[in-house]
Design a protein around this motif. Sequence first.
Motif, PDB file in Angstrom:
ATOM      1  N   ILE A 567     -13.765   0.422   0.816  1.00 13.89           N
ATOM      2  CA  ILE A 567     -13.114  -0.207  -0.201  1.00 13.89           C
ATOM      3  C   ILE A 567     -13.562  -1.740  -0.633  1.00 13.89           C
ATOM      4  O   ILE A 567     -13.859  -2.109  -1.550  1.00 13.89           O
ATOM      5  N   GLU A 597      -3.656  -6.536  -2.300  1.00 19.49           N
ATOM      6  CA  GLU A 597      -4.187  -5.378  -2.889  1.00 19.49           C
ATOM      7  C   GLU A 597      -5.068  -4.408  -2.008  1.00 19.49           C
ATOM      8  O   GLU A 597      -4.834  -3.515  -1.719  1.00 19.49           O
ATOM      9  N   GLN A 598      -5.999  -5.235  -1.428  1.00 20.19           N
ATOM     10  CA  GLN A 598      -7.209  -4.585  -0.801  1.00 20.19           C
ATOM     11  C   GLN A 598      -6.564  -4.106   0.521  1.00 20.19           C
ATOM     12  O   GLN A 598      -7.017  -3.027   1.193  1.00 20.19           O
ATOM     13  N   ALA A 600      -3.452  -3.363   1.320  1.00 21.79           N
ATOM     14  CA  ALA A 600      -2.751  -2.433   0.988  1.00 21.79           C
ATOM     15  C   ALA A 600      -3.503  -1.120   0.812  1.00 21.79           C
ATOM     16  O   ALA A 600      -3.260   0.218   1.190  1.00 21.79           O
ATOM     17  N   GLN A 601      -4.695  -1.048  -0.104  1.00 25.95           N
ATOM     18  CA  GLN A 601      -5.440  -0.089  -0.160  1.00 25.95           C
ATOM     19  C   GLN A 601      -6.177   0.618   1.181  1.00 25.95           C
ATOM     20  O   GLN A 601      -6.206   1.657   1.391  1.00 25.95           O
ATOM     21  N   VAL A 602      -6.702  -0.297   1.884  1.00 21.45           N
ATOM     22  CA  VAL A 602      -7.201   0.074   3.263  1.00 21.45           C
ATOM     23  C   VAL A 602      -6.144   0.741   3.948  1.00 21.45           C
ATOM     24  O   VAL A 602      -6.494   1.815   4.660  1.00 21.45           O
ATOM     25  N   ARG A 604      -3.471   2.185   3.110  1.00 21.33           N
ATOM     26  CA  ARG A 604      -3.157   3.696   2.344  1.00 21.33           C
ATOM     27  C   ARG A 604      -4.145   4.787   2.626  1.00 21.33           C
ATOM     28  O   ARG A 604      -3.758   5.777   3.165  1.00 21.33           O
ATOM     29  N   ARG A 605      -5.598   3.971   2.779  1.00 23.86           N
ATOM     30  CA  ARG A 605      -6.659   5.064   2.911  1.00 23.86           C
ATOM     31  C   ARG A 605      -6.815   5.580   4.195  1.00 23.86           C
ATOM     32  O   ARG A 605      -6.697   6.893   4.727  1.00 23.86           O
ATOM     33  N   GLU A 608      -4.026   8.123   4.673  1.00 24.01           N
ATOM     34  CA  GLU A 608      -4.272   9.238   4.185  1.00 24.01           C
ATOM     35  C   GLU A 608      -5.187  10.278   5.086  1.00 24.01           C
ATOM     36  O   GLU A 608      -4.903  11.409   5.148  1.00 24.01           O
TER      37      GLU A 608
END
Length: 865
Positions: A567, A597-598, A600-602, A604-605, A608
């Motif tokens: 990311i 947002e970054q 949150a992205q990390v 979420r990733r 997953e």
Amino acid sequence: MTLSTADLRQKFIDYFKSHGHQAVASSSLVPADDPTLLFTNAGMNQFKDTFLGTEQRSYTRAVSSQRCVRAGGKHNDLENVGYTARHHTFFEMLGNFSFGDYFKKEAIEFAWNFLTKEIQLPKEKLLVTVYSEDDEAFDIWENHIGVPKEKIIRISTSDNFWSMGDTGPCGPCSEIFYDHGAHIWGGPPGTPEEDGDRFIEIWNLVFMQYNKQADGTMEPLPKPSIDTGMGLERISAILQNVHSNYEIDLFQNLIKASADIVGTQDLENKSLRVIADHIRSCSFLICDGVMPSNEGRGYVLRRIIRRAVRHGYKMGAQDIFFYKLVEALSKEMGAAYPELVDQRPVVEKVLRVEEEQFSKTLARGMAMLNDTLDALEGDTIPGDVVFKLYDTYGFPTDLTNDVAREHDLKIDEAGFEAAMQAQRERAQQASSFGADYNSKLAVEHQTSFTGYTEVEGEANVVELIADNAFCDSLADGQEGVVVLDQTPFYAESGGQSGDKGVLRVAKGEFIVTDTQKMGNAFAHKGKVKGVINKGDKASAAIDNSNREAVKKNHSATHLLHAALREILGEHVTQKGSLVEAQRMRFDFSHFEAMTTEQIAQVERRVNEEVRANHVLKTELMELDEAKASGAMALFGEKYDEKVRVVTMGPFSVELCGGTHVKSTGEIGLFKIVTEAGIASGVRRIEAVTGEHAIAYVQKQQSMLSEVSGLLKSDVQNVVERIISLQNHTKELEKALNSAKQKLASQQGADMLNSVIEIKGTKVLIANLEGVESKSLRSMMDDIKNRIGEGIVVLGVAGDNKVNLIAGVTKGLTSKVKAGELVNFVAAQVGGKGGGRPDMAQAGGSQPENLSAALDSINAWLEDKL
């Protein structure tokens, strides 16, 4: 023969490949396994353990073009860059190596044939040196190669005898020099004129044939080896018929690009050399994970960046410029070093941010330095000035030294160091540490670790330690260390905390609170219940619930590392970690704070990959094989010849000796708790997993519910409710401030009745009540406008403090200065202040004295008016 720098690099590698050498890629500028080096500074660095015999490779001959930096520590060329023809912070070292394969005769043949046949240097332009006692090398040069004996110079100094350290592999050298011609001043090596530029060393052949002992004796090595080094820039200059390295094609292209960006037509300006050199070292250091900071490698990088920036501004650069050169560098060197192309956006951003930060203080710092130079008596810039430039404006001492050199001055280094030492002493904080068994005791035993597959097992007590000394037994209640011949307990390593648990023996048990490494042995630290004796049979059992929690967090760090690189970019590298049962901490290189947002992205990733429930695969591989497979290796970590590779699906492959879950699904839930900066260019994430993550989320939810109750809102509308209340509060504050200003204005109007005259000058002195300090300035402006010409002093007493303001209209400032007036009053109320001649403010801590202080003003003004 004329060759471009890129073609010459490839020709060298191809030549040695054709003679059975393995082409080895340049290693990182950050030595991964050598704490003695700040940066990689020679081609042999990555082969050090091979020469020492502690590492085996699949080949016995190698060739490389190694990226090197000499800008810190013992090897520092920084201050010479730009002033000489051949000094660089970054350079490439061409080298061929033999690990117990060929020796002197073949090494000399390879070198001579490459120079005289492959790149066609005239033999008459070359001369060589040998160590004075190395008759073997002399004979090879004279009788086998055919070099005239008058062109073989014996050197008796350490210049021609190389050693890896005070002890260890060493041996004589043979250097090859190029004669630039009689029109250039200088003499051959060994003469008083050897420092001239006529004879230039181009290649050094090191014959490692001895092992130096502590007593100075030299024992022959069983497998003599070869290490050579030839500067790519130096040999390019010779082939391109130029005398200075800065005149070769690579540098000329960078110099022209620098001139275009800075906006100068003067291509001979030495500042352009500095910038062209520095963009190479800075870019490659950032590619290798170094970020600007105030310590270690990061500080060296910061110094180089700031030196380049100062030289650009010196030539008239109007805006930030340095980062724009990365594009030109990528064109020049990207084919040989693809990482430069891949990481160009990151390199540019890091350089841009660093220059923006420095540019804010550069102008002010240079103004201060110029003022000092204008007033300087003598030829030395004082140490306190050098320190202030360093401490306040971020000027490294070598940057100040640069400026001094330009004015034929020097700096007071002793005075600067004294100021630095005083700062260190002010900043020093007392620290206390537990007993360091590793530093004082050496355990000869080796502990076999069984904990990858076992959580308990039988073992023998081979050593006991108490009070930092070996002993035969530990008594009831005594703290100490137990060493076993084998153990399921994991010893702290790679950021993973050591295991806890219990060791049971015939006459008691030992409660293990931590496990650490002592050389090859595992030290179980804790406290005895009963008695434990050396030689006892022990039943070892770890606290498995603690281990399981640690495993979840450790496996999560691997997923987090991969997610951050995906990311944020591949410049992200691990800078440290702490893995405990309750939490995990992960430090990584990155040049700015992560956005919401970054984060949150990390998060979420990672989750997953947790839900994907990858079965972890662990394999033992050769180190080179593991790296070739794409496994992440960490800077600063030293790996054995055989390494453990941990794979989590296609997402994460890392070298790691820690313990892990069997599948990622066991992690359960991953939750980031905080993200923050801990140093320049280094960020830290703290996170929780499993039950601890669930507990954290539940606590947050409980707090949110409590807040929504206080706001009389449902959870979904909490944010909107808070924004509404904030807006309402702002409106109330605005209305209140407006009312206060009206009240203050009215008070000012009312006070006009109290104006007196002293020697024909209007004077108003007032002791106010209920007026906020921030309203004093607007009241002062209003009163001065109303009275026209005059002097005004206002004072307000509060809880243990006094606020004062004095105003003098401009026509009176030649007689009365507001700053002097306000300080006269402030001194009587335990304070001081300052400001302009027409307006000054002060504070005090003795409100009980305010009335008397204001009463004394009339007499003071009588003397001034």
